[in-house]
Design a protein around this motif. Sequence first.
Motif, short mmCIF file in Angstrom:
data_model
loop_
_atom_site.label_atom_id
_atom_site.label_comp_id
_atom_site.label_asym_id
_atom_site.label_seq_id
_atom_site.Cartn_x
_atom_site.Cartn_y
_atom_site.Cartn_z
N GLU A 114 0.86 -1.18 0.00
CA GLU A 114 0.00 0.00 0.00
C GLU A 114 0.89 1.23 0.00
O GLU A 114 1.99 1.22 0.58
N LEU A 115 0.44 2.29 -0.66
CA LEU A 115 1.26 3.48 -0.87
C LEU A 115 0.95 4.55 0.15
O LEU A 115 -0.20 5.00 0.28
N GLY A 116 1.98 4.97 0.87
CA GLY A 116 1.86 6.08 1.81
C GLY A 116 2.53 7.33 1.26
O GLY A 116 2.81 7.43 0.06
N ASP A 117 2.82 8.28 2.13
CA ASP A 117 3.46 9.53 1.71
C ASP A 117 4.94 9.35 1.43
O ASP A 117 5.60 10.28 0.94
N SER A 118 5.49 8.20 1.77
CA SER A 118 6.87 7.86 1.42
C SER A 118 6.95 6.37 1.20
O SER A 118 6.10 5.60 1.70
N LEU A 119 7.96 5.93 0.46
CA LEU A 119 8.11 4.51 0.15
C LEU A 119 8.94 3.82 1.23
O LEU A 119 9.88 4.41 1.80
N THR A 120 8.62 2.56 1.48
CA THR A 120 9.41 1.78 2.42
C THR A 120 10.61 1.19 1.70
O THR A 120 10.65 1.11 0.46
N GLN A 121 11.59 0.72 2.46
CA GLN A 121 12.76 0.11 1.85
C GLN A 121 12.38 -1.17 1.11
O GLN A 121 12.93 -1.47 0.05
N ASP A 122 11.42 -1.93 1.65
CA ASP A 122 10.96 -3.15 0.96
C ASP A 122 10.37 -2.82 -0.40
O ASP A 122 10.60 -3.53 -1.39
#
Length: 270
Positions: free
Chosen positions: A9-17
Amino acid sequence: MKKWNSNFELGDSLTQDQLDFFDEHGVIVFRNFLDREKVATYVSELKRLETEWLQEGRDKVNGIPLKFGKDDKGNTTIQRLCFTSLYSAPLHELVSESRLQALIALLGPYDGRIAENEKDGLVINNYINTENSGFTQMGWHTDSPRDLFLGQKIMPMLNVGIHLDTCLFENGGLRVMPGTHRQNMLKLLFGKKYFIDNSDDDREVGFDIYSGDLSVHDGRLWHRVKQSPLYGEASRRRVMYVPIITGKYKPKSETSKTPFYHRLASKVPR
């Protein structure tokens, strides 16, 4: 041909995964980017623009041709609308969304931007499969050679798809060949017959895409749109495409010339 599942799921920033997954495969799908209310708003805007542009007799926007077809009742439709956010307040707000801006990080070290008034702007594809359809699928291609047609070197880019209709794996839709965004120039240009080759490939994967999902693929990735086995409204596939690009800023206007590759597109067999 395989189906991949996605729980991103997309938030205001991307996760490392998420960054690592995209770096490896060149494609990623985020679930539930839009809620039902937003989907309904954008479908309404699509219908409004289509009606207005048909009444105006418009056949281009900023030099880019509109693509026309027929629905299952024989009515003329616009199958591909471009630069739509320049004519719609809700769509303009969409391309300014912080979550879309966060996707620029997928370009890695390159500075990127959402190309609202460059390339073809915010494109909306609006296809329905009928017994007499002349355009039912899109053959294997990458998005990179258009840079060559414009007389410039191939630049990194992302193609962001915002899906307004559910399209399950068995009903056709997006197919990609993961990892091919890392291919050399020879394979990028000659790995398959551009747009002509529609054949299945053992390396390709697809997804169950649901209304409101968002997909991103690297412009260098081999991908296609597989034909739907369904007809009529059950086959309806409306997708908004937002380009995220790098390089010199090149805005389009109503005086812009039609790029050569768009004139070639009408000659490609479907």
